[in-house]
Design a protein around this motif. Structure first.
Motif, PDB file in Angstrom:
ATOM      1  N   ILE A  27      72.401  84.965  69.992  1.00 52.80           N
ATOM      2  CA  ILE A  27      72.267  83.818  70.895  1.00 52.80           C
ATOM      3  C   ILE A  27      73.636  83.254  71.240  1.00 52.80           C
ATOM      4  O   ILE A  27      73.912  82.925  72.403  1.00 52.80           O
ATOM      5  CB  ILE A  27      71.347  82.746  70.276  1.00 52.80           C
ATOM      6  N   VAL A  28      74.521  83.160  70.248  1.00 53.39           N
ATOM      7  CA  VAL A  28      75.881  82.676  70.510  1.00 53.39           C
ATOM      8  C   VAL A  28      76.593  83.611  71.476  1.00 53.39           C
ATOM      9  O   VAL A  28      77.251  83.164  72.432  1.00 53.39           O
ATOM     10  CB  VAL A  28      76.682  82.513  69.188  1.00 53.39           C
ATOM     11  N   GLU A  29      76.452  84.902  71.259  1.00 52.78           N
ATOM     12  CA  GLU A  29      77.092  85.875  72.151  1.00 52.78           C
ATOM     13  C   GLU A  29      76.528  85.781  73.571  1.00 52.78           C
ATOM     14  O   GLU A  29      77.280  85.867  74.556  1.00 52.78           O
ATOM     15  CB  GLU A  29      76.936  87.300  71.614  1.00 52.78           C
ATOM     16  N   GLU A  30      75.210  85.609  73.686  1.00 50.92           N
ATOM     17  CA  GLU A  30      74.597  85.456  75.007  1.00 50.92           C
ATOM     18  C   GLU A  30      75.098  84.198  75.701  1.00 50.92           C
ATOM     19  O   GLU A  30      75.419  84.222  76.904  1.00 50.92           O
ATOM     20  CB  GLU A  30      73.070  85.420  74.879  1.00 50.92           C
ATOM     21  N   ALA A  31      75.187  83.110  74.948  1.00 52.70           N
ATOM     22  CA  ALA A  31      75.682  81.854  75.518  1.00 52.70           C
ATOM     23  C   ALA A  31      77.142  81.992  75.940  1.00 52.70           C
ATOM     24  O   ALA A  31      77.541  81.492  77.005  1.00 52.70           O
ATOM     25  CB  ALA A  31      75.526  80.720  74.505  1.00 52.70           C
ATOM     26  N   ARG A  32      77.927  82.683  75.133  1.00 47.25           N
ATOM     27  CA  ARG A  32      79.338  82.911  75.460  1.00 47.25           C
ATOM     28  C   ARG A  32      79.460  83.746  76.753  1.00 47.25           C
ATOM     29  O   ARG A  32      80.284  83.447  77.623  1.00 47.25           O
ATOM     30  CB  ARG A  32      80.035  83.619  74.301  1.00 47.25           C
ATOM     31  N   ALA A  33      78.623  84.769  76.882  1.00 45.09           N
ATOM     32  CA  ALA A  33      78.662  85.625  78.074  1.00 45.09           C
ATOM     33  C   ALA A  33      78.248  84.845  79.322  1.00 45.09           C
ATOM     34  O   ALA A  33      78.867  84.988  80.393  1.00 45.09           O
ATOM     35  CB  ALA A  33      77.757  86.839  77.879  1.00 45.09           C
ATOM     36  N   LEU A  34      77.214  84.021  79.186  1.00 38.88           N
ATOM     37  CA  LEU A  34      76.779  83.215  80.332  1.00 38.88           C
ATOM     38  C   LEU A  34      77.858  82.226  80.750  1.00 38.88           C
ATOM     39  O   LEU A  34      78.091  82.006  81.942  1.00 38.88           O
ATOM     40  CB  LEU A  34      75.481  82.475  79.998  1.00 38.88           C
ATOM     41  N   LEU A  35      78.537  81.631  79.768  1.00 35.67           N
ATOM     42  CA  LEU A  35      79.619  80.697  80.074  1.00 35.67           C
ATOM     43  C   LEU A  35      80.765  81.420  80.783  1.00 35.67           C
ATOM     44  O   LEU A  35      81.308  80.919  81.773  1.00 35.67           O
ATOM     45  CB  LEU A  35      80.125  80.018  78.801  1.00 35.67           C
ATOM     46  N   ALA A  36      81.115  82.602  80.301  1.00 35.51           N
ATOM     47  CA  ALA A  36      82.187  83.380  80.935  1.00 35.51           C
ATOM     48  C   ALA A  36      81.814  83.721  82.379  1.00 35.51           C
ATOM     49  O   ALA A  36      82.669  83.671  83.284  1.00 35.51           O
ATOM     50  CB  ALA A  36      82.459  84.653  80.132  1.00 35.51           C
ATOM     51  N   GLU A  37      80.556  84.046  82.587  1.00 35.36           N
ATOM     52  CA  GLU A  37      80.084  84.351  83.940  1.00 35.36           C
ATOM     53  C   GLU A  37      80.215  83.129  84.841  1.00 35.36           C
ATOM     54  O   GLU A  37      80.691  83.226  85.986  1.00 35.36           O
ATOM     55  CB  GLU A  37      78.629  84.813  83.870  1.00 35.36           C
ATOM     56  N   ALA A  38      79.801  81.979  84.338  1.00 32.99           N
ATOM     57  CA  ALA A  38      79.889  80.736  85.115  1.00 32.99           C
ATOM     58  C   ALA A  38      81.348  80.388  85.409  1.00 32.99           C
ATOM     59  O   ALA A  38      81.676  79.927  86.517  1.00 32.99           O
ATOM     60  CB  ALA A  38      79.207  79.594  84.376  1.00 32.99           C
ATOM     61  N   GLU A  39      82.217  80.605  84.427  1.00 34.90           N
ATOM     62  CA  GLU A  39      83.643  80.340  84.639  1.00 34.90           C
ATOM     63  C   GLU A  39      84.207  81.286  85.702  1.00 34.90           C
ATOM     64  O   GLU A  39      85.024  80.871  86.522  1.00 34.90           O
ATOM     65  CB  GLU A  39      84.412  80.485  83.322  1.00 34.90           C
ATOM     66  N   GLY A  40      83.769  82.536  85.657  1.00 32.84           N
ATOM     67  CA  GLY A  40      84.209  83.505  86.648  1.00 32.84           C
ATOM     68  C   GLY A  40      83.754  83.144  88.061  1.00 32.84           C
ATOM     69  O   GLY A  40      84.432  83.430  89.045  1.00 32.84           O
ATOM     70  N   GLN A  41      82.615  82.493  88.164  1.00 28.65           N
ATOM     71  CA  GLN A  41      82.077  82.082  89.462  1.00 28.65           C
ATOM     72  C   GLN A  41      82.608  80.710  89.878  1.00 28.65           C
ATOM     73  O   GLN A  41      82.380  80.273  91.004  1.00 28.65           O
ATOM     74  CB  GLN A  41      80.549  82.057  89.425  1.00 28.65           C
ATOM     75  N   GLY A  42      83.272  80.034  88.949  1.00 28.20           N
ATOM     76  CA  GLY A  42      83.829  78.712  89.262  1.00 28.20           C
ATOM     77  C   GLY A  42      82.790  77.646  89.504  1.00 28.20           C
ATOM     78  O   GLY A  42      82.981  76.747  90.320  1.00 28.20           O
TER      79      GLY A  42
END
Length: 116
Positions: free
Chosen positions: A47-62
């Motif tokens: 779950i932590v890894e999934e949350a981290r990946a989603l956050l990275a995706e959101a950061e990449g999309q700005g």
């Protein structure tokens, strides 16, 4: 509620044997809890890894709104993970203590010639 298997003084063999049986049952229960916590810990890591990946995706999309929401969710996931890890470590310690108590009590019985 745990009995003290390290009690000093002479205790009847039936009582000592009963204490060993109870302690062994307690050890089995602790081991079952440990297995459940181990699985829970693994899922919490995912779950932590999934949350981290989603956050990275959101950061990449700005996307600032999504970044803020996902940052909070990642923090919550991490906090939950640490609670699970702490519980797992605590129960593993208790299992080791219980095993040591059982080994000590069994050794004392063997020394007295009360069991094989």
């Amino acid at each position: 509620m745990a009995s003290d298997l390290r009690r000093h003084g002479e205790t009847g063999s039936a009582v000592r044997t009963a204490e060993l049986i109870v302690s062994s049952a307690r050890l089995r229960e602790l081991s079952e809890c440990s297995a459940l916590l181990r699985r829970t810990r693994l899922r919490a890591e995912e779950i932590v890894e999934e949350a981290r990946a989603l956050l990275a995706e959101a950061e990449g999309q700005g996307d600032p709104d999504r970044i803020l929401a996902l940052s909070g969710q990642l923090d919550q996931a991490r906090q939950a993970y640490f609670k699970v890890v702490n519980a797992y470590v605590t129960i593993c310690r208790r299992i080791n203590e219980e095993r040591q108590e059982i080994d000590s009590a069994h050794l004392a019985l063997v020394r007295r010639g009360l069991t094989s």
